[in-house]
Design an enzyme around this catalytic site. Sequence first.
Site, PDB file in Angstrom:
ATOM      1  N   HIS A  82       9.763   7.080  -9.689  1.00  0.00           N
ATOM      2  CA  HIS A  82       9.109   5.786  -9.881  1.00  0.00           C
ATOM      3  C   HIS A  82       9.344   5.312 -11.304  1.00  0.00           C
ATOM      4  O   HIS A  82       9.237   6.080 -12.246  1.00  0.00           O
ATOM      5  CB  HIS A  82       7.600   5.904  -9.622  1.00  0.00           C
ATOM      6  N   ASP A 161      -4.543  -0.732  -3.958  1.00  0.00           N
ATOM      7  CA  ASP A 161      -3.608  -1.107  -5.022  1.00  0.00           C
ATOM      8  C   ASP A 161      -3.012  -2.479  -4.753  1.00  0.00           C
ATOM      9  O   ASP A 161      -2.799  -3.267  -5.677  1.00  0.00           O
ATOM     10  CB  ASP A 161      -2.498  -0.060  -5.157  1.00  0.00           C
ATOM     11  N   ARG A 168      -4.845  -7.967 -10.973  1.00  0.00           N
ATOM     12  CA  ARG A 168      -4.504  -7.618 -12.364  1.00  0.00           C
ATOM     13  C   ARG A 168      -3.409  -8.528 -12.899  1.00  0.00           C
ATOM     14  O   ARG A 168      -3.406  -8.906 -14.071  1.00  0.00           O
ATOM     15  CB  ARG A 168      -4.054  -6.156 -12.431  1.00  0.00           C
ATOM     16  N   SER A 183      -2.595   3.349 -10.268  1.00  0.00           N
ATOM     17  CA  SER A 183      -1.817   2.519  -9.344  1.00  0.00           C
ATOM     18  C   SER A 183      -0.547   3.257  -8.918  1.00  0.00           C
ATOM     19  O   SER A 183      -0.227   3.364  -7.718  1.00  0.00           O
ATOM     20  CB  SER A 183      -1.480   1.188 -10.043  1.00  0.00           C
ATOM     21  N   LYS A 187       0.075   5.760  -5.148  1.00  0.00           N
ATOM     22  CA  LYS A 187       1.168   5.448  -4.213  1.00  0.00           C
ATOM     23  C   LYS A 187       2.100   6.644  -4.055  1.00  0.00           C
ATOM     24  O   LYS A 187       2.577   6.947  -2.965  1.00  0.00           O
ATOM     25  CB  LYS A 187       1.942   4.221  -4.705  1.00  0.00           C
TER      26      LYS A 187
HETATM   27  N1  URA Z   1       3.881  -0.304 -11.481  1.00  0.00           N
HETATM   28  C1  URA Z   1       2.878  -0.060 -10.589  1.00  0.00           C
HETATM   29  O1  URA Z   1       3.141   0.322  -9.443  1.00  0.00           O
HETATM   30  N2  URA Z   1       1.613  -0.236 -10.984  1.00  0.00           N
HETATM   31  C2  URA Z   1       1.289  -0.641 -12.237  1.00  0.00           C
HETATM   32  O2  URA Z   1       0.114  -0.777 -12.532  1.00  0.00           O
HETATM   33  C3  URA Z   1       2.340  -0.894 -13.153  1.00  0.00           C
HETATM   34  C4  URA Z   1       3.646  -0.705 -12.759  1.00  0.00           C
END
Ligand code: URA
Length: 441
Positions: A82, A161, A168, A183, A187
Amino acid sequence: MRAYDIIEKKKNGKELKAEEIKFFIDKYTSGEMPDYQASALLMAICINGMTKFETSELTRCMLESGETIDLSDISGVKVDKHSTGGVGDKTTLIVSPIVAACGVPVAKMSGRGLGHTGGTIDKLESIPGFRASLEREEFFETIESVGFSITSQSGNIVPADKKLYALRDVTATVESIPLIASSIMSKKLAVGSDCILLDVKTGSGAFMKSFDSSIELAKTMVDIGKSNNKETIAVITNMDIPLGNAVGNSLEVIEACEILKGRGDGSLRKVCIYLAANMLYLAGKGSLSRCKEMASNSIKDGSGFYKLREMVKKQGGDTDVLENYEKFPKAKVSHLVISDRDGYINRIDAEKCGIATVVLGAGREKKDSEIDYSAGVVFNKSIGEFVKKDDVIAAVYSSNEDRCAKGKQILLSGIDISPLKLPVSPLIQARVTDEGIEKFI
Ligand code: URA
């Protein structure tokens, strides 16, 4: 329990209890807590932060807000990756097929562009016919038969999220370590890979602008991974400048293909090999240097590119465009960005470049804006390079003259050229594991 009391408690810098965090996530996800109360709490978290306990509870509650995926039927050690978000960041398109070509399955759920940063799903959807939204069975079947699959995030995975991120994005509460960490990690935990590699971007084009805050974010996420029994490594990479030469959806797919064919930008290749090597290392394929060698070999022998082509074909995409780039739909308008003096290029501001790319049409200005897949920027020159007056620094592409002119101006405002060459921040700045931090700067 009342939302008002939770907001007040966080406003006063106190630690929230597990049940208060659960109340917030459950009520907001179900629609029983209004946006204005959730926004107030998010802002209090942004300003006062969260303890390790609160961040871990927040991650757990977000994870439990939806479905999870069990990948245990797929054989082998599954590794996920990620990125915290950047400009020109097409590493997933390069790294996933490399890792799959080395025999490690990759199950990747990716996002769309956000703010000034691009998203892997938008890039892949620039390939005519490509299907990014797979049902679970097809996602699994593609991983089994090809070795990797990239799909968009299903609405049932961490729905908390989905809602919170959108809120956000419009309430200036993205840049918060506990909010970003929970966040991302909720995931990653929901998708169920065995190990996780995090690419934490640092610099002007990243959500974390300073090296120290990037290290703190990396440590927070590595800790969350460890406490959930997932081996996790984070690398900190430079996002002061865009990554590679191309920014914009089909332009980035072309650049990813060039890297996988053994050509293209050296900096981008170096980051991709480093990320892929860390994923292979996590999967137990040997020492980091051995894993770097394996990753490089899958570029040299073409097996990485072959994997990308296989995945695109399996997910309905037209693989001809990966061989013959002329077959991608072309932008209607283009302008050249010309140097007005002799000197060294000392700044190509990643955030400005990201904003310019959105204005050119490659990103969304509103939630429902249509993307122009051919729009974007291709650089002819790199940071630190000497240019002469009238040299072409970049070309900008759009579907419309006004957007093209505006995008070019924004891009130019982020480029500095001066007689003295300034040092360039290193590309790979640190590696964070549960054993400690290796700094390379
Ligand atoms: N990427 C994400 O998935 N969440 C965040 O809060 C920032 C970047």
